[in-house]
Scaffold this motif. Structure first.
Motif, PDB file in Angstrom:
ATOM      1  N   GLU A 210     -83.654  59.087 -81.702  1.00  0.00           N
ATOM      2  CA  GLU A 210     -84.141  57.777 -82.113  1.00  0.00           C
ATOM      3  C   GLU A 210     -85.582  57.503 -81.690  1.00  0.00           C
ATOM      4  OE1 GLU A 210     -81.412  54.621 -81.273  1.00  0.00           O
ATOM      5  OE2 GLU A 210     -79.922  55.450 -82.648  1.00  0.00           O
ATOM      6  N   GLY A 211     -86.054  58.142 -80.619  1.00  0.00           N
ATOM      7  CA  GLY A 211     -87.435  57.959 -80.199  1.00  0.00           C
ATOM      8  C   GLY A 211     -87.756  56.519 -79.841  1.00  0.00           C
ATOM      9  N   ASN A 212     -89.040  56.206 -79.811  1.00  0.00           N
ATOM     10  CA  ASN A 212     -89.486  54.847 -79.505  1.00  0.00           C
ATOM     11  C   ASN A 212     -89.400  53.934 -80.721  1.00  0.00           C
ATOM     12  OD1 ASN A 212     -90.149  55.499 -76.808  1.00  0.00           O
ATOM     13  ND2 ASN A 212     -92.129  56.326 -77.451  1.00  0.00           N
ATOM     14  N   ASP A 213     -89.384  54.518 -81.901  1.00  0.00           N
ATOM     15  CA  ASP A 213     -89.301  53.746 -83.150  1.00  0.00           C
ATOM     16  C   ASP A 213     -88.373  54.469 -84.104  1.00  0.00           C
ATOM     17  OD1 ASP A 213     -89.598  52.251 -85.434  1.00  0.00           O
ATOM     18  OD2 ASP A 213     -91.686  52.820 -85.801  1.00  0.00           O
ATOM     19  N   VAL A 214     -87.126  54.021 -84.152  1.00  0.00           N
ATOM     20  CA  VAL A 214     -86.135  54.698 -84.981  1.00  0.00           C
ATOM     21  C   VAL A 214     -86.464  54.564 -86.463  1.00  0.00           C
ATOM     22  CG1 VAL A 214     -84.533  52.760 -85.271  1.00  0.00           C
ATOM     23  CG2 VAL A 214     -83.638  55.098 -85.139  1.00  0.00           C
ATOM     24  N   GLY A 215     -87.343  53.631 -86.815  1.00  0.00           N
ATOM     25  CA  GLY A 215     -87.752  53.475 -88.202  1.00  0.00           C
ATOM     26  C   GLY A 215     -88.832  54.435 -88.637  1.00  0.00           C
ATOM     27  N   SER A 216     -89.339  55.235 -87.701  1.00  0.00           N
ATOM     28  CA  SER A 216     -90.346  56.237 -88.045  1.00  0.00           C
ATOM     29  C   SER A 216     -89.754  57.272 -88.994  1.00  0.00           C
ATOM     30  CB  SER A 216     -90.835  56.928 -86.770  1.00  0.00           C
ATOM     31  OG  SER A 216     -91.468  58.151 -87.051  1.00  0.00           O
ATOM     32  N   LYS A 217     -90.592  57.859 -89.804  1.00  0.00           N
ATOM     33  CA  LYS A 217     -90.128  58.887 -90.736  1.00  0.00           C
ATOM     34  C   LYS A 217     -89.773  60.189 -90.033  1.00  0.00           C
ATOM     35  CE  LYS A 217     -94.949  59.960 -91.911  1.00  0.00           C
ATOM     36  NZ  LYS A 217     -95.940  59.882 -93.005  1.00  0.00           N
ATOM     37  N   TYR A 218     -89.929  60.209 -88.710  1.00  0.00           N
ATOM     38  CA  TYR A 218     -89.568  61.408 -87.951  1.00  0.00           C
ATOM     39  C   TYR A 218     -88.362  61.198 -87.043  1.00  0.00           C
ATOM     40  CZ  TYR A 218     -94.252  62.675 -89.485  1.00  0.00           C
ATOM     41  OH  TYR A 218     -95.354  62.930 -90.257  1.00  0.00           O
ATOM     42  N   GLN A 219     -87.719  60.040 -87.109  1.00  0.00           N
ATOM     43  CA  GLN A 219     -86.560  59.743 -86.260  1.00  0.00           C
ATOM     44  C   GLN A 219     -85.354  59.385 -87.123  1.00  0.00           C
ATOM     45  OE1 GLN A 219     -89.224  60.455 -83.278  1.00  0.00           O
ATOM     46  NE2 GLN A 219     -87.027  60.285 -83.045  1.00  0.00           N
ATOM     47  N   VAL A 220     -84.185  59.440 -86.512  1.00  0.00           N
ATOM     48  CA  VAL A 220     -82.947  59.087 -87.202  1.00  0.00           C
ATOM     49  C   VAL A 220     -82.100  58.183 -86.308  1.00  0.00           C
ATOM     50  CG1 VAL A 220     -82.825  61.171 -88.638  1.00  0.00           C
ATOM     51  CG2 VAL A 220     -81.784  61.161 -86.346  1.00  0.00           C
ATOM     52  N   GLY A 221     -81.228  57.404 -86.941  1.00  0.00           N
ATOM     53  CA  GLY A 221     -80.268  56.612 -86.195  1.00  0.00           C
ATOM     54  C   GLY A 221     -79.098  57.471 -85.759  1.00  0.00           C
ATOM     55  N   THR A 222     -78.598  57.203 -84.561  1.00  0.00           N
ATOM     56  CA  THR A 222     -77.474  57.980 -84.036  1.00  0.00           C
ATOM     57  C   THR A 222     -76.147  57.281 -84.307  1.00  0.00           C
ATOM     58  OG1 THR A 222     -77.746  56.929 -81.874  1.00  0.00           O
ATOM     59  CG2 THR A 222     -78.806  59.066 -82.210  1.00  0.00           C
ATOM     60  N   CYS A 223     -75.095  58.062 -84.270  1.00  0.00           N
ATOM     61  CA  CYS A 223     -73.731  57.544 -84.349  1.00  0.00           C
ATOM     62  C   CYS A 223     -72.930  58.230 -83.240  1.00  0.00           C
ATOM     63  CB  CYS A 223     -73.111  57.811 -85.712  1.00  0.00           C
ATOM     64  SG  CYS A 223     -71.481  57.066 -85.932  1.00  0.00           S
ATOM     65  N   LEU A 224     -72.703  57.521 -82.159  1.00  0.00           N
ATOM     66  CA  LEU A 224     -71.937  58.076 -81.041  1.00  0.00           C
ATOM     67  C   LEU A 224     -70.498  58.291 -81.481  1.00  0.00           C
ATOM     68  CD1 LEU A 224     -73.101  55.529 -78.288  1.00  0.00           C
ATOM     69  CD2 LEU A 224     -74.317  57.573 -79.115  1.00  0.00           C
ATOM     70  N   LYS A 225     -69.911  59.402 -81.046  1.00  0.00           N
ATOM     71  CA  LYS A 225     -68.518  59.627 -81.405  1.00  0.00           C
ATOM     72  C   LYS A 225     -67.811  60.372 -80.270  1.00  0.00           C
ATOM     73  CE  LYS A 225     -69.556  63.792 -84.113  1.00  0.00           C
ATOM     74  NZ  LYS A 225     -69.567  64.410 -85.449  1.00  0.00           N
ATOM     75  N   HIS A 226     -66.503  60.123 -80.122  1.00  0.00           N
ATOM     76  CA  HIS A 226     -65.640  59.228 -80.916  1.00  0.00           C
ATOM     77  C   HIS A 226     -65.071  58.211 -79.945  1.00  0.00           C
ATOM     78  CE1 HIS A 226     -65.611  63.221 -82.890  1.00  0.00           C
ATOM     79  NE2 HIS A 226     -65.583  62.548 -84.028  1.00  0.00           N
ATOM     80  N   PHE A 227     -65.425  56.947 -80.100  1.00  0.00           N
ATOM     81  CA  PHE A 227     -65.035  55.900 -79.169  1.00  0.00           C
ATOM     82  C   PHE A 227     -63.546  55.597 -79.325  1.00  0.00           C
ATOM     83  CE2 PHE A 227     -64.639  51.548 -77.634  1.00  0.00           C
ATOM     84  CZ  PHE A 227     -65.411  51.579 -76.484  1.00  0.00           C
ATOM     85  N   ILE A 228     -62.746  55.848 -78.365  1.00  0.00           N
ATOM     86  CA  ILE A 228     -62.939  56.348 -77.011  1.00  0.00           C
ATOM     87  C   ILE A 228     -61.670  57.118 -76.631  1.00  0.00           C
ATOM     88  CG2 ILE A 228     -62.028  54.266 -75.915  1.00  0.00           C
ATOM     89  CD1 ILE A 228     -64.191  54.609 -73.725  1.00  0.00           C
ATOM     90  N   GLY A 229     -61.757  58.050 -75.687  1.00  0.00           N
ATOM     91  CA  GLY A 229     -60.595  58.794 -75.223  1.00  0.00           C
ATOM     92  C   GLY A 229     -60.101  59.875 -76.161  1.00  0.00           C
ATOM     93  N   TYR A 230     -60.923  60.248 -77.142  1.00  0.00           N
ATOM     94  CA  TYR A 230     -60.478  61.192 -78.175  1.00  0.00           C
ATOM     95  C   TYR A 230     -60.162  62.570 -77.606  1.00  0.00           C
ATOM     96  CZ  TYR A 230     -60.604  63.397 -82.863  1.00  0.00           C
ATOM     97  OH  TYR A 230     -60.308  64.058 -84.021  1.00  0.00           O
ATOM     98  N   GLY A 231     -60.892  62.977 -76.565  1.00  0.00           N
ATOM     99  CA  GLY A 231     -60.716  64.331 -76.023  1.00  0.00           C
ATOM    100  C   GLY A 231     -59.582  64.467 -75.028  1.00  0.00           C
ATOM    101  N   SER A 232     -58.763  63.436 -74.893  1.00  0.00           N
ATOM    102  CA  SER A 232     -57.728  63.448 -73.850  1.00  0.00           C
ATOM    103  C   SER A 232     -56.325  63.608 -74.405  1.00  0.00           C
ATOM    104  CB  SER A 232     -57.809  62.131 -73.058  1.00  0.00           C
ATOM    105  OG  SER A 232     -59.078  61.986 -72.492  1.00  0.00           O
ATOM    106  N   THR A 233     -56.181  64.342 -75.482  1.00  0.00           N
ATOM    107  CA  THR A 233     -54.874  64.463 -76.122  1.00  0.00           C
ATOM    108  C   THR A 233     -53.873  65.133 -75.197  1.00  0.00           C
ATOM    109  OG1 THR A 233     -55.271  66.630 -77.125  1.00  0.00           O
ATOM    110  CG2 THR A 233     -56.052  64.717 -78.338  1.00  0.00           C
ATOM    111  N   THR A 234     -52.647  64.659 -75.240  1.00  0.00           N
ATOM    112  CA  THR A 234     -51.593  65.243 -74.402  1.00  0.00           C
ATOM    113  C   THR A 234     -51.144  66.598 -74.932  1.00  0.00           C
ATOM    114  OG1 THR A 234     -49.950  63.988 -75.662  1.00  0.00           O
ATOM    115  CG2 THR A 234     -50.744  63.012 -73.615  1.00  0.00           C
ATOM    116  N   THR A 235     -51.348  66.844 -76.224  1.00  0.00           N
ATOM    117  CA  THR A 235     -50.917  68.108 -76.830  1.00  0.00           C
ATOM    118  C   THR A 235     -52.010  69.161 -76.829  1.00  0.00           C
ATOM    119  OG1 THR A 235     -51.652  67.508 -79.056  1.00  0.00           O
ATOM    120  CG2 THR A 235     -49.434  66.812 -78.407  1.00  0.00           C
TER     121      THR A 235
END
Length: 755
Positions: A210-235
């Motif tokens: 995202e940098g200092n200006d996510v609207g720059s033509k050289y940056q992108v918006g992030t999408c954090l994943k996966h909210f939350i506890g996804y990696g804690s499967t019992t199986t």
């Protein structure tokens, strides 16, 4: 002229999608524009902004990447779809093809009443991996192994540059899952088993994207994943249930997301799993009360693939799809990744018209989407001009990917210093992962499962090709030896026969390319066909270098003792073959460290920061050393060898007693006592000796990667803050209790008292 018509004309001109790069509006301007635009939207237009569709829905059959104009028109004009994702069925388009795709989409949105641009997202998780010529880095698990946040940040910056060059402003990355089962198929998409390491790497990636200006033509918006506890499967399998006490969730999982949100992450993707019987997509407590209210997240909350539909068809908590839509939107979902029909739009429109979902919830969701589009500057520019991206796929970027791979690859064993290899000796290269780019890259590479890498990365070098390039084909014998899964005794015997003419064997084993559910396994042991090959070769008495290309730690205890050297490559990307071979022959000194415990047995899967009672011996003991009796991983978190030696000394702390508002300064001297220049990840662990919640044996609190020439010494300094001493108690409060704490760096220890 009618004032309303005049306003609309001016408004449309103001918001029309152009080709120029204007300055991103500031926060105050954005909020004003969001409010103005929202007030002009119909219910249908608003619900469209909450709808995310896969572009494959518009493709003409048999013509990948070519859209049926009537279907595209229907999506944008009739259903007012606000965001798109995925790639054409042929695999990764070229940079110019992406430009063509986005232009055709823009042409359609420019015909709409309000000309609201499409938000296009992609799984660019280890580079611009959905653009044919993109620079590919190690997968996240490899980046974690570098213990170098600067490398991770730089990789994200390059990924942002090349993804924007592909006219895509939004990436479904970073993956901040905290896996608790080593068999989980998405471990390699994560930063490993430690919360602190994941937090720091996640921060670096968000800042790089995202940098200092996510609207720059050289940056992108992030999408954090996966909210939350996804990696804690019992199986241990993908998209399966988790059981996580809230105290544990708040201590280990939540801080990772909290830090990334504070860093400015623009969106969050929701976990496909369920926690304690409630699907996360249906949890108002997690999505609204915790994420939006407590953490103050102002961005977009998007589902994962079909996950509202799955509330009805899989989780069985909604009797109909309509009920599932109501449940998820009220819980806090802003955008539904439907992704191949308009059921979400139809059902939500009906729910709103009948008063079952309040307009306030719709307006909140749409405001978040519009805000993100303005932050990304999409109203001014969302189709890339290739002339603005001269560094796309440049040698500079390739060198950065090579450096990342070089620092990630981890030397786990080097008996009798068999490595580095001698360039004059003849070797046998064998094993099913030796001659394919698929096993260097893994999933999410050119297509979903990553099975097109050999076609799209044909100009890159496999392990075999990199060795041949290094020493000449005449010094390299090769045969596959076996398939990853199918046993072939003839192939094994062919490898045995060739090995007799070689002085050493480079044995390349690992896993197929996979991600998500197709990567589910029933046994953590590496496949029997590969075990047979390893055992057959070991009977020859020739030195064997085991090279592992794998996304998770597949058990090798059946033959590990018969291997002379072991190198863990993880999934190092397109430059991984070159980087590995430079390490094997000593042109690069390895410096990676394991970001997880590598288990020895399938029923002994303790994490490095385990509780004391997870590793008791046969009899109850009070001596800490004896607690280690049953704790015996193949390789522990943080393991990583070098071709030189490092000596630690003079561990010092500036206070022996502190109160709950004091920080403590820690210094240690690290000297390169060998004959080669090298890099060393200095890891600081902390132990709370006694606590009201059973303490961990140790927990990583700081790390720093340094470079040292032979005989050079550096003093490394860390500062621990009061928060570092805290844990979450049964009242769900962060507390630090009085008592003794122990700091450990390498084999050095120092204790201090919290008064």
């Amino acid at each position: 002229m009618n004032k309303t018509i005049t306003f609309l004309i001016v408004f449309s001109l103001f918001y029309s999608i152009g080709w120029s790069q204007k300055a991103t509006p500031n926060e105050k301007e954005i909020e004003k524009k969001v409010t103005e635009l929202l007030s002009k939207m119909t219910i249908e237009e608003k619900i469209g902004q909450m709808t995310n569709i896969a572009v494959t829905l518009f493709e003409i059959k048999g013509q990948p990447g070519v859209f049926d104009k009537a279907k595209l028109r229907e999506a944008i004009q009739k259903y007012h779809v606000g965001s798109l994702q995925n790639i054409p069925n042929s695999g990764a388009p070229t940079q110019m093809k992406w430009r063509e795709i986005m232009t055709s989409i823009n042409n359609e949105t420019n015909k709409t009443r309000l000309k609201i641009p499409i938000l296009y997202g992609i799984d660019a998780i280890h580079g611009a991996n959905y653009t044919a010529e993109g620079t590919l880095f190690p997968q996240e698990i490899g980046l974690a192994a570098t213990f170098n946040t600067a490398i991770t940040k730089k990789g994200a910056q390059i990924s942002a540059y090349e993804t924007r060059a592909s006219s895509i402003p939004w990436v479904f990355s970073p993956d901040l899952d905290l896996p608790r089962s080593p068999s989980w198929s998405r471990i390699w998409e994560s930063f490993g088993e430690d919360s602190y390491l994941t937090t720091q790497m996640g921060l670096a990636m968000v800042e790089g994207f995202e940098g200092n200006d996510v609207g720059s033509k050289y940056q992108v918006g992030t999408c954090l994943k996966h909210f939350i506890g996804y990696g804690s499967t019992t199986t241990g399998k993908d998209r399966t249930p988790s059981i996580i006490p809230e105290r544990v969730l708040r201590q280990y999982d939540l801080p990772i997301y909290e830090a990334a949100i504070k860093a400015g992450a623009k969106s969050i993707m929701v976990s496909s799993g369920e926690i304690n019987g409630t699907p996360v997509h249906a949890s108002k407590e997690l999505l609204t009360d915790l994420l939006k209210n407590e953490l103050g997240f102002k961005g977009v909350v998007i589902t994962d693939w079909k996950d509202i539909i799955y509330l009805h068809t899989r989780h069985k908590v909604a009797e109909t799809n309509r009920e599932a839509v109501k449940m998820a939107v009220i819980a806090g979902i802003d955008v539904s990744m439907v992704p191949d029909n308009y059921t979400f739009y139809d059902d939500l429109l009906d729910l709103v018209k009948k008063g079952e979902v309040p307009m306030s919830r719709i307006d909140d969701a749409v405001s978040r989407v519009l805000r993100m589009k303005m932050q990304l500057n999409l109203f001014n520019n969302n189709v890339a001009d290739p002339k603005d991206y001269p560094k796309f796929a440049s040698q500079e970027f390739i060198d950065e990917a090579y450096n990342a791979a070089s620092e990630s690859i981890t030397l786990l064993k080097n008996k009798y210093n068999i490595l580095p290899l001698d360039k004059s000796e003849k070797i046998l290269v064998t094993g099913p992962t030796a001659n394919s780019m698929k096993y260097l890259n893994g999933g999410w590479t050119y297509n979903w499962q990553g099975d097109l890498s050999d076609r799209f990365a044909s100009n890159k070098m496999t392990i075999l090709e990199a060795i041949q390039d290094k020493v000449g084909k005449e010094k390299v014998l090769y045969t596959a030896g076996t398939d990853l899964e199918k046993e072939d005794e003839n192939e094994i015997q062919k490898a045995v026969a060739l090995a007799k003419d070689a002085s050493k064997i480079v044995l390349c084993l690992g896993e197929k390319n996979y991600t998500e559910t197709p990567g589910d396994i029933s046994s953590l042991y590496i496949s029997s066909s590969q075990i047979k090959l390893a055992l057959a070769l070991s009977k020859l008495g020739k030195p064997i270098v085991l090279v592992l290309n794998e996304g998770r730690p597949r058990l090798i205890s059946d033959f590990e003792d018969k291997m002379d050297a072991i190198v863990q490559c993880y999934l190092p990307g397109n430059e991984g073959g070159r980087a590995l071979v430079d390490i094997l022959y000593g042109d690069v000194n390895p410096s990676g460290r394991l970001p997880y415990n590598y288990p020895r047995y399938s029923n002994s899967l303790e994490k490095y920061n385990r509780k004391y009672t997870e590793s008791l011996g046969e009899e109850e003991q009070n001596d800490d050393a004896k607690y280690e009796k049953s704790y015996n991983p193949q390789f522990e978190f943080g393991t990583g060898l070098s071709y030189t030696t490092f000596t630690y000394s003079n561990l010092k702390i500036d206070k022996l007693e502190i109160n709950d508002s004091d920080s403590i300064r820690v210094t240690v001297d690290v000297k390169n006592t060998g004959t080669k220049a090298g890099k060393e990840a200095v890891l600081l662990y902390l132990t709370d000796l006694y606590a009201s919640i059973t303490p961990e044996v140790k927990a990583l609190k700081r790390f720093e990667k340094i470079s040292l020439m032979p005989n050079e010494t550096k003093t490394v300094s860390f500062v621990l803050h009061p928060k570092d001493l805290q844990f979450v108690n049964n009242e769900l409060k962060w507390v630090a209790e009085k008592g003794i704490f122990r700091i450990q760096i390498s084999d050095l220890k120092q204790e201090f008292l919290l008064k």
